[in-house]
Scaffold this active site. Structure first.
Site, PDB file in Angstrom:
ATOM      1  N   HIS A  14       0.860  -1.187   0.000  1.00 55.20           N
ATOM      2  CA  HIS A  14       0.000   0.000   0.000  1.00 55.20           C
ATOM      3  C   HIS A  14       0.894   1.233   0.000  1.00 55.20           C
ATOM      4  O   HIS A  14       1.330   1.700   1.060  1.00 55.20           O
ATOM      5  CB  HIS A  14      -0.926  -0.034   1.233  1.00 55.20           C
ATOM      6  CG  HIS A  14      -1.914   1.097   1.289  1.00 55.20           C
ATOM      7  ND1 HIS A  14      -3.082   1.023   2.026  1.00 55.20           N
ATOM      8  CD2 HIS A  14      -1.915   2.330   0.731  1.00 55.20           C
ATOM      9  CE1 HIS A  14      -3.761   2.152   1.902  1.00 55.20           C
ATOM     10  NE2 HIS A  14      -3.062   2.978   1.121  1.00 55.20           N
ATOM     11  N   HIS A  16       1.348   4.885  -2.446  1.00 51.35           N
ATOM     12  CA  HIS A  16       1.004   5.747  -3.584  1.00 51.35           C
ATOM     13  C   HIS A  16       2.309   6.379  -4.058  1.00 51.35           C
ATOM     14  O   HIS A  16       2.930   7.131  -3.292  1.00 51.35           O
ATOM     15  CB  HIS A  16       0.017   6.835  -3.149  1.00 51.35           C
ATOM     16  CG  HIS A  16      -1.230   6.271  -2.534  1.00 51.35           C
ATOM     17  ND1 HIS A  16      -2.399   6.097  -3.249  1.00 51.35           N
ATOM     18  CD2 HIS A  16      -1.485   5.820  -1.273  1.00 51.35           C
ATOM     19  CE1 HIS A  16      -3.329   5.572  -2.454  1.00 51.35           C
ATOM     20  NE2 HIS A  16      -2.801   5.389  -1.247  1.00 51.35           N
ATOM     21  N   HIS A 194      -9.477   1.114  -1.214  1.00 54.65           N
ATOM     22  CA  HIS A 194      -9.436   1.749   0.106  1.00 54.65           C
ATOM     23  C   HIS A 194     -10.855   1.679   0.675  1.00 54.65           C
ATOM     24  O   HIS A 194     -11.817   2.050   0.000  1.00 54.65           O
ATOM     25  CB  HIS A 194      -9.041   3.222  -0.005  1.00 54.65           C
ATOM     26  CG  HIS A 194      -7.592   3.478  -0.273  1.00 54.65           C
ATOM     27  ND1 HIS A 194      -6.896   2.905  -1.311  1.00 54.65           N
ATOM     28  CD2 HIS A 194      -6.700   4.278   0.376  1.00 54.65           C
ATOM     29  CE1 HIS A 194      -5.636   3.333  -1.283  1.00 54.65           C
ATOM     30  NE2 HIS A 194      -5.486   4.173  -0.272  1.00 54.65           N
ATOM     31  N   GLU A 197     -11.176   3.642   5.971  1.00 57.14           N
ATOM     32  CA  GLU A 197     -10.124   4.541   6.493  1.00 57.14           C
ATOM     33  C   GLU A 197     -10.859   5.633   7.286  1.00 57.14           C
ATOM     34  O   GLU A 197     -10.718   5.731   8.504  1.00 57.14           O
ATOM     35  CB  GLU A 197      -9.289   5.130   5.350  1.00 57.14           C
ATOM     36  CG  GLU A 197      -8.172   6.061   5.820  1.00 57.14           C
ATOM     37  CD  GLU A 197      -7.398   6.722   4.659  1.00 57.14           C
ATOM     38  OE1 GLU A 197      -7.908   6.752   3.528  1.00 57.14           O
ATOM     39  OE2 GLU A 197      -6.286   7.222   4.915  1.00 57.14           O
ATOM     40  N   ASP A 275       1.890   3.989   2.801  1.00 54.70           N
ATOM     41  CA  ASP A 275       0.868   4.858   2.211  1.00 54.70           C
ATOM     42  C   ASP A 275       1.488   6.026   1.423  1.00 54.70           C
ATOM     43  O   ASP A 275       1.634   5.928   0.203  1.00 54.70           O
ATOM     44  CB  ASP A 275      -0.098   5.361   3.303  1.00 54.70           C
ATOM     45  CG  ASP A 275      -1.496   5.667   2.767  1.00 54.70           C
ATOM     46  OD1 ASP A 275      -1.735   5.456   1.566  1.00 54.70           O
ATOM     47  OD2 ASP A 275      -2.355   6.114   3.560  1.00 54.70           O
ATOM     48  N   ASP A 276       1.829   7.112   2.100  1.00 55.63           N
ATOM     49  CA  ASP A 276       2.407   8.301   1.450  1.00 55.63           C
ATOM     50  C   ASP A 276       3.586   8.776   2.301  1.00 55.63           C
ATOM     51  O   ASP A 276       3.493   9.784   3.011  1.00 55.63           O
ATOM     52  CB  ASP A 276       1.348   9.409   1.355  1.00 55.63           C
ATOM     53  CG  ASP A 276       0.126   8.963   0.573  1.00 55.63           C
ATOM     54  OD1 ASP A 276       0.187   8.957  -0.663  1.00 55.63           O
ATOM     55  OD2 ASP A 276      -0.890   8.590   1.207  1.00 55.63           O
TER      56      ASP A 276
HETATM   57  N1  HPA Z   1      -6.448   7.561   1.342  1.00 55.96           N
HETATM   58  C1  HPA Z   1      -7.155   7.846   0.258  1.00 55.96           C
HETATM   59  N2  HPA Z   1      -6.605   8.286  -0.857  1.00 55.96           N
HETATM   60  C2  HPA Z   1      -5.286   8.446  -0.903  1.00 55.96           C
HETATM   61  C3  HPA Z   1      -4.498   8.180   0.188  1.00 55.96           C
HETATM   62  C4  HPA Z   1      -5.119   7.698   1.373  1.00 55.96           C
HETATM   63  O1  HPA Z   1      -4.495   7.421   2.414  1.00 55.96           O
HETATM   64  N3  HPA Z   1      -3.234   8.455  -0.188  1.00 55.96           N
HETATM   65  C5  HPA Z   1      -3.253   8.873  -1.471  1.00 55.96           C
HETATM   66  N4  HPA Z   1      -4.508   8.884  -1.901  1.00 55.96           N
HETATM   67 ZN    ZN Z   2      -3.640   4.868   0.548  1.00 58.67          ZN
END
Ligand code: HPA
Ligand code: ZN
Length: 339
Positions: A14, A16, A194, A197, A275-276
């Site tokens: 996971h 991006h 996703h 969250e 994630d990011d």
């Molecule tokens: N959630 C939803 N969209 C996203 C995320 C995330 O954590 N990171 C990049 N796009």
């Molecule tokens: Zn994500």
């Protein structure tokens, strides 16, 4: 524990790629492309990374990706990520990209793809990190836009293993994308989304029942619903959990309150991911380190998370088995000393 985590073989499922854009590279690419960023320097940009919900982050994330204009920019972005993780004992990655975030700005689908994919091939050759590329649909856009994006991807099936669903979750349920996921499934793509969250447990059910996903990205909200927990355990549906993302986006208040220990305790197939990382303060090993404390610094549990990452990956069975064996051997060799 840090050195145990550093050497532990693992997969990242996971991530991006646009979320690996570090401020330094953002400024370099802005300069290369003649773009003026609305921040005077790197520290002013970093200071803006204060989020109290997903949307706060997404606004900055979409603004940041505007510096990505050429194939070389996408190559450099991906290469910089690979340079980071080659030092983190990452053996396999399945990464997301957001084509609609680029096409909407006039950057061709192929500009992004033909920058990212060659970097991944070079990472495989030079660092032996195998990979899969997953294209995400932006859920704040409509299904027709996602369908047009899927059609663009059909010519590149050799480079894209799956489709996902990301961006603003609340008010954009998986149900909105039922047709495009059905089509992607027919076309042989692997499916992830996703869910849970910021959205409710119902979105996790929809991702499973309507989109028929192979994995759930995040999935935190599942913990509110005992019947859903039971199902995720019974079907061994993987969740790609992102601890530092969860604290930075206030999905959990503190790491001590993160549900990971309960998830493991319940027998859910959870994995750890970043994630990011450029926005949330850490790559995959920092995410393992962040949860190590709440798992009592238990090497067996950390190894279980690494094993799960391979068992949840879209890998050939022979490669999967050999990577899981690597984890087992690593644990045997390191289980006695306290570092
Ligand atoms: N959630 C939803 N969209 C996203 C995320 C995330 O954590 N990171 C990049 N796009
Ligand atoms: Zn994500």
């Amino acid at each position: 524990m840090k050195s145990f985590i550093a050497g532990l073989p693992k997969a990242e499922l996971h991530l991006h790629i646009e979320g690996t854009l570090e401020p330094e590279l953002m400024f370099q690419l802005a300069e290369r492309n003649g773009i003026t960023l609305p921040y005077k320097d790197i520290s002013a940009l970093r200071a803006a990374y204060q989020f109290s919900r997903l949307q706060d982050f997404l606004d900055i994330y979409y603004q940041g990706m505007d510096v990505l204009r050429t194939q070389q920019d996408f190559f450099d972005l991906t290469w910089a990520y690979l340079q980071k993780i080659k030092q983190q004992s990452v053996r396999h990655i399945e990464i997301f990209f957001d084509p609609q975030g680029h096409v909407a700005r006039g950057i061709a689908f192929t500009t992004a793809l033909n920058g990212i994919h060659p970097a991944l091939l070079q990472g495989k050759r030079e660092f032996d990190i195998s990979f899969g590329l997953i294209m995400c649909f932006l859920r704040h856009l409509d299904e027709n836009d996602a369908m047009a994006t899927l059609e663009m991807a059909l010519a590149h099936k050799d480079k894209i293993i799956g489709v996902g669903l990301d961006s603003s979750e609340k008010g954009n349920p998986p149900a909105k994308f039922q047709r495009v996921f059905a089509r992607a499934r027919q076309e042989g793509f692997r499916l992830v989304a996703h869910a849970g969250e910021e959205g409710p447990p119902e979105y996790v059910y929809e991702a499973l029942d309507l989109l028929k996903v192979d994995r759930i990205d995040h999935g935190n909200a599942s913990m509110q619903d005992p019947a859903l927990i039971k199902r995720l355990v019974a079907e061994q549906i993987p969740l790609t959990v992102c601890p530092l993302s969860n604290t930075r986006l206030c999905v959990v208040d503190t790491m001590q309150q993160h549900p990971l220990p309960q998830m493991l305790q319940a027998g859910m197939k959870v994995t750890i991911n970043s994630d990011d990382p450029a926005y949330f303060g850490g790559y995959i090993n920092e995410n393992y380190a962040a949860v190590s404390d709440i798992l009592g610094n238990d090497k067996k549990l950390l190894a279980q998370l690494a094993r799960n990452s391979f068992s949840a990956a879209f890998l050939e069975e022979a490669q999967r088995a050999s990577l899981i064996t690597e984890v087992d051997i690593y644990l045997q060799q390191h289980n006695n000393c306290s570092r």
